[in-house]
Design an enzyme around this catalytic site. Structure first.
Site, PDB file in Angstrom:
ATOM      1  N   GLY A  71      48.519  36.068  63.634  1.00  0.00           N
ATOM      2  CA  GLY A  71      49.326  36.575  62.546  1.00  0.00           C
ATOM      3  C   GLY A  71      50.760  37.162  63.394  1.00  0.00           C
TER       4      GLY A  71
ATOM      5  N   CYS B 206      44.539  36.508  60.109  1.00  0.00           N
ATOM      6  CA  CYS B 206      44.707  37.681  60.600  1.00  0.00           C
ATOM      7  C   CYS B 206      43.708  37.931  61.924  1.00  0.00           C
ATOM      8  CB  CYS B 206      44.413  38.942  59.707  1.00  0.00           C
ATOM      9  SG  CYS B 206      45.758  39.121  58.461  1.00  0.00           S
TER      10      CYS B 206
ATOM     11  N   ASN C 138      40.055  41.201  58.570  1.00  0.00           N
ATOM     12  CA  ASN C 138      40.646  39.571  58.375  1.00  0.00           C
ATOM     13  C   ASN C 138      39.757  39.307  57.438  1.00  0.00           C
ATOM     14  OD1 ASN C 138      39.694  36.819  60.138  1.00  0.00           O
ATOM     15  ND2 ASN C 138      41.309  36.987  58.856  1.00  0.00           N
ATOM     16  N   GLY C 139      40.424  38.495  56.301  1.00  0.00           N
ATOM     17  CA  GLY C 139      39.650  37.946  55.161  1.00  0.00           C
ATOM     18  C   GLY C 139      40.270  38.243  53.798  1.00  0.00           C
TER      19      GLY C 139
ATOM     20  N   TYR D  20      42.166  24.371  63.238  1.00  0.00           N
ATOM     21  CA  TYR D  20      43.650  24.809  63.611  1.00  0.00           C
ATOM     22  C   TYR D  20      43.726  26.282  63.878  1.00  0.00           C
ATOM     23  CZ  TYR D  20      47.791  26.622  61.851  1.00  0.00           C
ATOM     24  OH  TYR D  20      49.227  27.241  62.044  1.00  0.00           O
TER      25      TYR D  20
END
Lengths: 471, 471, 471, 471
Positions: free
Chosen positions: C40, C11, C118-119, C260
């Site tokens: 995302g 995200c 995010n997480g 990545y």
């Protein structure tokens, strides 16, 4: 929101030419089409042009759905111009593609034209074939494209668009009310028999052509008169010109406009649709009197005929049904396992109104008989002690080739059964159909087409019958 | 397709528990909500669960629009389960966001619950504040979320969901008919005064709760009885349990359900809405007799009261209007420069029916007066020689705090003018409002709430009034 | 447009506070989220407020799809305000409902707050349970709602929102980078280990918080610095305040951001993602030298590591693939019978570039092995004589509990096979994975989390593991 | 996702005839068009027929948008048949209406035909005029309809469709690659000069015609050969027939297919697009050597030419940019006040890759110069010490009448400035354009059209130039 009884509706046309340099006809057509929405809910479209702008520039937008679904504020704003035409379309499910929507907009050597049509041509296949041998190439299967194409072809050999429209119309056999927009003229034509309606109105400096007078009234205009059977009117800045050279002596107005298609607040050929339905109801009361407590109509078109029956018979007029007007095009129909939900979603009985009463129930037609049977069952379940059915049209016995979507003979109950048998099948206590001899009186003495009841077609249709695509 | 006269509609709730392991309640709720669509067209939603499946797993779908716009076959197929609730919502324009739609689905320590509500809480702000101080966090501004949250909170301190619903309901002041779905139970509650309706039905092995009996009938069920004011019913596989501990002696059913909100084929507290409107029409005929030729109603709810007036007065009952039922939510309204198109798009006069006649026109209410004035003008333009207006409710004089969206006092014509003045303003030849003493008889002697006419509120609302968000 | 190799993205968060009374942050967030779209593609949302307007009024819009699909000019114009937050969401297919989108907007006794995250929290279930016993009620299953709710709860016991955010964060275990918008403050927090990135930027008088520096650059701002692991920054009109009280000595930045997830033009913790990938490629060249003619990368993230391998080895760097970037979310995937179309639609080989060559092919990871096998097959079919595979990360062997969506062990090829076996299975001529000892150097010596390779988790996760819903 | 530099793409055609009675060509065309999406993103369409079914029945679906936006599973399933054609369309903004989309489906006396076209006719206006005088009526303004119509007209005078296609093609002047589907045959034609590409492939028992070989490969087929300039192939169950009677000695393949339009994995006239770009890069290195540290390409088409420059010069090849592939058709462009966001949203610089380096930047063309200037500014801001620009095509100096959408002369920077001036304007340290004499070598010695560079048009265009509508 089609009729409960299963008879399908047809198409509506609208055209307007504002002689002032006024950019608002897009919105007026929108309102006009909204008032004609009962004539077709499958698709609609508007094309406009500016007679004060570059010649032949046409803006148009078409789509599948109701007028208020197809047009947004944004699309409507783009339809700037002082001349335009619009169309609402009913179609059989197979032919409902976007390529069959109207207006048909054509570009050819003499410029552009937009074309809207209500009706059905019986010689469309033959004409199409002739035109194809002459090099015509089509984008759709509808006979309206054949008509539009033929007009454009004729235009090559004549000096003016009205001449082309007239020449093309002479070759066409069938029912039509059409409006053609050329870069500087708006032309309305009605077939020689007057099978389909078309009328002329005015609002300030704008002239209007519409399938029904209700659309002229709805946009704040005044009705001037009906276009005559076989008449072509050409609206130009120099005036309105009438040409009667297509006219014949025989007339054959579709009597179903009065019985069912048209809005009750319209007048067609100067006969009030309301009065026609009252008259049919009165005739039924004279032909089939019965002792009863309440006269009710099946919504929508049966209601006014019921009022007529009540007036003539002296039995009180009342209401028996609630109609759910929210069941739209995208409604998910109950499936087989939910069959008892079926008709109930659209129509429910006002138990308090009918309980313990002998009911006269007036409807406009019986097509397959299943809906009538369901409604009668619901009335009896609600406590009605007798249900006497009166139908404000004679039994359907013959196919219509002029645009009324009657099911095929195998599906028509009247084709296989006598009225006495039908009465039993639907569970009524008595049944009476309008007599054929009362049809003309219904239309105030006008000559009407009654071919679907009698098989007596107004024109020779031998060898002409095509696949009867609707517009 | 709202009412012509400007009074807004409210909300509808539906719940079903199929004790068989039957996966079809999603579709049944769809049909039930379609039958309740007249109670709210802004938004709708359905939540279902499977009492035979993993506990507390709820599938739901909500959206803005009509039931047949929000749900497709695809979304409906995903709503698999044998228990479920649904909601149709009316809302003021400001509060129409997706976050305010129902069912409200909550996840908490005791599992999940889905909640649908029709009504308005007068102490929502105070309750919300109390809950917030106790740590409550909300996602929306609607009082329904406060109610739902309060139930979930109460559930922490009790052993069963019905106890929690009851305890929360005790703290709530206002109007409510609600249905709560827990993993294994379906609970319906009606406020102590019975301001909002709720009834119980059955189809095969399924029990149904619905705002109106018409929805039970529409899905093929049978009405068992109304839920009593102050009653809570809990539907479980073991049986249906009734708890009356919220009940008080005073009742105050919203009389506007009979006058306008409910469908004419519904019964509320075992009183037929049709009969109530007939009764109001008869009372008007007795209170304000007049010599006339025709009694007509303004669609929809004025029509049945007109029939009652006709029955009592002996003046023939008839029709005067065509209502265009295709004018949907997305219709682009005529702007200022097209003002004369306004009302005409929705309603047009059947000239043949009214020409030369003295008309008694029955409507359910006069809000701002402008629509009435327009309709009378249209009738006279069509040739009506007199128009006598009869209103099947007393004049609005006080705000409703229980969910009826009456405009503010400045906009209410009755707040600033006497009936005599109103009669002149709207151009009527005479005007009569239903008398307050006739209200109870209209509801067959039931105790009703008439606060909007008299200011006599059924409960103490001092210091409680919040922003009156609608559900 | 996800990665070819099958590893899923996560995200992205964005927040901005324009201290000027400037109404344009809605558009800036739109552009910021567009720059974070690679993190995302399932859903996105924006919430804004006006710190100069009525306190706590939040406008927001959320939806499923890409930023340029969810937001139109019209919806964006409604997002007026000088403070706001935005979110792009990746989710597993099951949890992709609209109710799980962010920002989460809450209303509670202390006003409103909007929350983006995010997480992944490892103790979300336990926390949720605790909160539920304290009366918490949730609308969704995502752990972000638990975190947001906990903050709001803490706010009841403290004087200011940053205190509440800090207290809530202390109870939370897991990975998080979050931005919280209160009526007058914008707060950013990064978890103590720094698992997820967050950085601070500035444009004129506006402060920006974003998951990656590329988003700050894209909107024309300048990066100030990274938020430290365990740091909370509070942006107010009075200044920016930093609080380090959550910080611990141990750090564990997710190394997959470098390998990545992140865009190559971002810097995370002041380490260039580009440099990190070059470094990984160089390490691979040192660990697994081979004689070859061309080094190529699998798009996108393998390309830069390939460049690093080429630099270190002296073998020319080049291109071997065309990637079709038009294959969007709604692309209809080839079915079983069209299997050979599969990978080819997304990726095709540049035959002229590889024919007759010995190829070193660098990719970021091997998940199931099937895609690698297909690509190698395509290369050989195009004439590559050898294909030596180099992977810029070690083999996945352990689940990630912090938000990286690695498939379950049964699907992971490295879980069941040795590198030698994998080499054979995918048809490579040799295979080398990045060594664990090279990970830290890749991140320029920073402490990173390598739990998915080593099982050495940065925090104690025993007994905490929940269902690992992604945000 | 158009090219960064501003040159617009064109159209793509695809046709397939599966001689087996196999109903799946709809999906295969979908995948083929997806592989040709780079040639046109404005609109697309598919038409299919069943040669084993009723003659001339065509199903088709067209719409505005990408292939994966226009087609859903549902629409694709309806496209049942074993023969079909598809089209992806690029168009100038003015002509993007739905009526201009392809396939064009025509119905005429000899049945039906579906027509797809890539190219531009220079004598379309004259032909249209001739056809209109002969009675032709059009629905759109595009020259493709003129071509399709002309074929249908010719069909009236000949026995077979291929004769008609050939005769019509003889009258047409300009660039075209077309596929025509008749009820039982699939015909491909390429203009005498070979301006537009077309190739033939095979998959099992199905024959394929496509603009580029990449589309044949993508659907799992094998390329058989290119259609020759001036060749017509007719695919029938009896075999494939070739007719060369349109061929001339002069050829003039559009060199921009190699430079920019085509996918790098395609071969056109058996010349690899990849090799052509490598060759152009090498020629640039020989013509304009420079001392530098890194050669980079501007995505997408500059990248391979950069690799060629690197190979020839010995300077390392690398990457300098991140391209955001999520910026789709509906992306809301930054407005004037957000100008600095502009190019950055699509392209950002990898600072670590370019810092402190002397860069050779290869792009395919310079149109207006503004984008090049912005990119160079971004590179220098990221620390590049020198930026040497090499363009893999000569300067545009003349309009293209064959379908390449080059801006008008006033907008072309090369029209008003010398290369030296352009170098200064864009802020480059040196600038070199590909030399005209290197063009032919780029295409491996094939004769190419270089009119846009030299003004030397392959055919006489005097007095023919029409409004150059794109297809």
């Amino acid at each position: 929101m089609s009729n409960i009884s299963g008879l399908k509706e047809e198409c509506g046309v609208f055209g307007i030419y504002d002689l002032d340099n006024n950019q608002s006809v897009g919105r007026t057509i929108y309102y006009g089409l909204s008032a004609l929405q009962h004539r077709g809910q499958e698709a609609c479209g508007i094309a406009v042009s500016d007679t004060y702008g570059p010649k032949g520039n046409i803006e148009y937008h078409k789509g599948l759905g109701l007028v208020n679904e197809v047009f947004s504020k944004e699309t409507l704003e783009k339809l700037d111009g002082n001349i335009g035409v619009g169309h609402v379309r009913y179609s059989t499910s197979g032919g409902g593609g976007i390529e069959n929507t109207q207006p048909i907009v054509l570009k050819y050597v003499k410029g552009t034209l937009a074309f809207v049509h209500n009706g059905n041509l019986v010689n469309a296949n033959r004409l199409r074939n002739q035109l194809e041998w002459g090099g015509a190439i089509f984008h759709s299967d509808v006979d309206s494209e054949v008509f539009a194409y033929h007009i454009a072809r004729e235009r090559l050999h004549t000096d003016c668009i009205e001449e082309a429209v007239k020449n093309a119309s002479k070759d066409v056999k069938g029912a039509y009310a059409l409006v053609v927009m050329s870069p500087r003229k708006l032309i309305g034509v009605r077939d020689p028999y007057g099978l389909k309606p078309l009328c002329l109105g005015k609002r300030d400096n704008a002239y209007i052509l519409a399938s029904e007078s209700c659309a002229i009234n709805a946009v704040g205009g005044e009705v001037i008169r009906d276009i005559e059977p076989g008449e072509m009117v050409t609206i130009t800045p120099e005036g309105i010109f009438s040409d009667m050279s297509l006219a014949t002596t025989k007339k054959a107005r579709c009597v179903f406009e009065y019985i069912y298609f048209a809005r009750a607040d319209s007048k067609i050929d100067n006969v009030s649709v309301y009065d026609a339905r009252i008259s049919a109801g009165k005739a039924l009361a004279r032909s089939y009197p019965v002792e009863a407590d309440l006269v009710v109509g099946v919504p929508e078109s049966g209601i006014i005929a019921a009022k007529g029956y009540a007036e003539e018979s002296g039995i009180p007029f009342g209401l028996a049904f609630y109609k759910n007007s929210y069941i739209g095009r995208t409604f998910i129909k109950p499936d087989q396992s939910e069959r008892e939900i079926g008709v109930k979603m659209k129509l429910s009985v006002l138990e308090s109104a009918v309980k313990g009463k002998r009911i006269v129930m007036v409807d406009d037609s019986i097509v397959r008989g299943t809906t009538s049977a369901n409604i009668i069952k619901m009335l009896k379940a609600a406590g009605a002690v007798e249900v006497h059915v009166r139908i404000s049209s004679p039994p359907f016995l013959h196919p219509c080739y002029f645009g009324t979507d009657v099911p095929s003979n195998e599906q028509l109950i009247a084709h296989k059964h006598t009225p006495e048998e039908i009465c039993k099948i639907i569970g009524a206590d008595s049944l009476g159909y309008l007599k054929i001899e009362d049809l003309s009186q219904m239309a105030n003495g006008l000559e009407v087409c009654h071919a679907c009841f009698t098989g007596d077609y107004p024109m020779d249709i031998t060898g002409e019958i095509n696949s009867s695509e609707e517009k």
